[in-house]
Design an enzyme around this catalytic site. Structure first.
Site, PDB file in Angstrom:
ATOM      1  N   ASN A  12      48.497  39.453  40.823  1.00 26.26           N
ATOM      2  CA  ASN A  12      47.448  40.238  40.153  1.00 26.26           C
ATOM      3  C   ASN A  12      47.988  40.142  38.385  1.00 26.26           C
ATOM      4  O   ASN A  12      48.936  40.829  38.122  1.00 26.26           O
ATOM      5  CB  ASN A  12      47.431  41.779  40.345  1.00 26.26           C
ATOM      6  CG  ASN A  12      46.463  42.567  39.793  1.00 26.26           C
ATOM      7  OD1 ASN A  12      45.930  42.315  38.503  1.00 26.26           O
ATOM      8  ND2 ASN A  12      45.951  43.884  40.209  1.00 26.26           N
TER       9      ASN A  12
ATOM     10  N   CYS B 225      42.802  46.151  34.443  1.00 25.64           N
ATOM     11  CA  CYS B 225      42.061  45.022  35.149  1.00 25.64           C
ATOM     12  C   CYS B 225      40.505  44.775  34.884  1.00 25.64           C
ATOM     13  O   CYS B 225      40.135  43.435  34.834  1.00 25.64           O
ATOM     14  CB  CYS B 225      41.887  45.365  36.486  1.00 25.64           C
ATOM     15  SG  CYS B 225      43.596  45.737  37.170  1.00 25.64           S
TER      16      CYS B 225
ATOM     17  N   HIS C 161      38.291  39.793  39.892  1.00 23.52           N
ATOM     18  CA  HIS C 161      39.458  40.308  39.477  1.00 23.52           C
ATOM     19  C   HIS C 161      40.290  40.066  40.483  1.00 23.52           C
ATOM     20  O   HIS C 161      39.673  40.207  41.588  1.00 23.52           O
ATOM     21  CB  HIS C 161      39.414  41.761  38.927  1.00 23.52           C
ATOM     22  CG  HIS C 161      40.922  42.189  38.749  1.00 23.52           C
ATOM     23  ND1 HIS C 161      41.823  41.424  38.222  1.00 23.52           N
ATOM     24  CD2 HIS C 161      41.506  43.195  39.509  1.00 23.52           C
ATOM     25  CE1 HIS C 161      42.698  42.231  38.231  1.00 23.52           C
ATOM     26  NE2 HIS C 161      42.519  43.320  39.059  1.00 23.52           N
TER      27      HIS C 161
END
Ligand SMILES: CC(C)(COP(=O)(O)OP(=O)(O)OC[C@H]1O[C@@H](n2cnc3c(N)ncnc32)[C@H](O)[C@@H]1OP(=O)(O)O)[C@@H](O)C(=O)NCCC(=O)NCCS
Length: 333
Positions: free
Chosen positions: A290, A113, A260
Site C-alpha cells: 500500500n 489514501c 487504491h
C-alpha cells in the site's frame, strides 16, 4: 469550460525490494500470513535520507516527459502525501524547487489514501475555471522510515511500501473525453481507526518521550484492521456507483477500475460485489504494498503500459482510507 485530461503519467519506486521473508526475519510474521490476508509479496523501501519529494520529483519528471512539457509550462503543483519530507512548509513547494520551477501555485493535500483523488478534484476545478492552464499532480509516500518494524507493529507495517506517481493535466480539446466527474467524501468520526497520533499540535510539546518509547508508541501508525476492511468494502462500491450514476452509466459500461491498493482481498471483494470481471480491475499490490497517495497513479501507469487504459476506455479511479475519506473519478480516456 473544457474538461481536464491527463497528458502524461509517471511512476517512481525505490530500487530496494523488501520481501515478506525479509520482514519475517525482523518480526513474527510469515510470507503465508501476509499473502493470504493482503495479497502482498513484496514492497519497496528507500535507502536513508530520501524524502517523498525526491521520489515524487522522479515520477513528475517522467510524467512531464510523456506530456512533452517542461516544468516551466506548469502553473499549478499539487502534492498528495501523508509522509511529507518535513512537517511544514508544504512538500509541494520543496518539489517545485527540486524540479526547478519558477514561481508557481503549489500546495499539499493531506488526505491519505484518497489524497490523489482529492488532489485531482482540486486541480480539475482550477483548470476548468481557468485559474491554471497545466497542472502537475503528484502522489508520493515514504512509509518505510515511519513504521514499527517489530512484532508489535506487524499488523500495520507489513502492508505499507514507498512509491510515487504523477500526472500532468491540461485542457481536453475533445468535449467527450477527459475527466467526467469526481466524487469526494469524508467521515472524521472514524479518524482514530487508522491514524498517526504524534507529533501533533494538541500536545505540548508536540512529541514526548512516552510517544517515542512508551508501550504503544504514538509515533507509529495504528489501525483497527477489521473495522477499516468492513468500511472499505462498503464505501468502494458506493462511490464507484455514484460516479457512474452521475454520468448516466452503469457498471457494465466500465472498461477499467483502478482502485487504491490497500489489500487485494478488498479489491476482489469489491469486484465481486459489482459483478465486475477481475480482468478489468488493476492490481499491483503484490509488488508494492500500500503506497497510499501514490497507489493510483502507480497502477494507472501499469494499466496504460499493458493496454487496458487506451483511448476511448471508460476508466474509474476509486479510493478509501484513513480519515475515513473516500473518493472516485471517472474518465473517458
Ligand atoms: C490487517 C488485516 C490484513 C488483518 O487481517 P484479518 O483477517 O483481520 O486478521 P486475522 O483475524 O486473520 O488475524 C489476526 C491475527 O493475526 C495476527 N497478526 C496481525 N498481523 C500479523 C502479521 N503481520 N503476521 C502474522 N500475524 C499477524 C494478529 O495479532 C491476530 O492474532 P490473534 O488472533 O492471536 O489476536 C486486515 O484486517 C486488513 O487488511 N484490513 C484493512 C487494512 C487496510 O486496508 N488498511 C489501509 C487502509 S487504506
Amino acid at each position: 469550460m473544457k474538461r481536464s485530461r491527463i497528458l502524461g503519467v509517471g511512476a517512481a519506486v525505490p530500487s530496494r525490494t523488501v520481501t515478506n521473508d525479509d520482514l519475517s526475519r525482523r518480526m513474527d510474521t510469515s510470507d503465508e500470513w501476509i499473502q493470504q490476508r493482503t495479497g502482498i509479496r513484496e514492497r519497496r523501501y528507500v535507502e536513508v535520507d530520501t524524502g517523498a519529494t525526491e521520489l515524487g520529483a522522479r515520477a513528475a519528471e517522467a510524467a512531464l516527459a510523456e506530456a512533452k512539457l517542461d516544468i516551466t509550462d506548469i502553473d499549478l503543483i499539487v502534492f498528495a502525501t501523508l509522509s511529507p519530507d518535513i512537517d511544514w512548509p508544504a512538500s509541494a513547494g520543496l518539489l517545485a524547487a527540486r524540479l526547478g520551477a519558477p514561481q508557481v501555485r503549489a500546495f499539499d493535500v493531506r488526505n491519505q489514501c484518497s489524497g490523489f483523488l482529492y488532489g485531482l478534484a482540486c486541480a480539475d476545478a482550477l483548470l476548468r475555471t481557468g485559474v491554471a492552464r497545466r497542472a502537475l499532480l503528484v502522489g508520493g509516500e515514504i512509509h518505510s522510515t515511519g513504521l514499527d518494524l517489530t512484532t508489535r507493529g506487524r499488523e500495520v507495517s507489513v502492508i505499507f511500501g514507498d512509491g510515487a506517481g504523477a500526472v500532468v493535466l491540461g485542457p481536453s480539446d475533445d468535449p467527450e473525453r477527459g475527466l467526467l466527474s469526481t466524487h469526494l467524501h469524508a467521515e472524521g468520526k472514524y479518524a482514530e481507526k487508522l491514524w498517526l497520533e504524534s507529533a501533533g499540535s494538541r500536545k505540548k510539546p508536540h512529541i514526548s518521550v512516552e510517544d517515542l518509547e512508551g508501550e504503544d508508541p504514538a509515533v507509529f501508525p495504528r489501525m483497527n484492521g477489521k473495522f477499516v476492511f468492513k468500511h472499505a468494502v462498503t464505501r468502494f462500491p458506493e462511490v464507484i456507483r455514484e460516479a457512474l450514476a452521475a454520468n448516466h452509466l452503469e457498471v457494465a459500461d466500465l472498461d477499467v477500475l483502478i482502485p487504491h491498493q490497500a489489500n487485494l482481498r478488498i479489491n476482489q471483494f469489491v469486484a465481486a460485489g459489482l459483478e465486475l470481471d477481475e480482468s478489468k480491475v488493476v492490481n499491483n499490490i503484490d509488488r508494492y504494498g500500500n503506497t497510499t497517495a501514490a497507489s493510483i497513479p502507480l497502477a494507472l501507469r501499469e494499466a496504460i503500459d499493458d493496454g487496458r487504459v487506451r483511448p476511448g476506455a471508460l476508466v474509474c479511479l476509486a479510493a478509501f482510507g484513513a480519515g475515513f475519506t473516500w473518493a472516485s473519478a471517472l474518465f473517458r480516456w
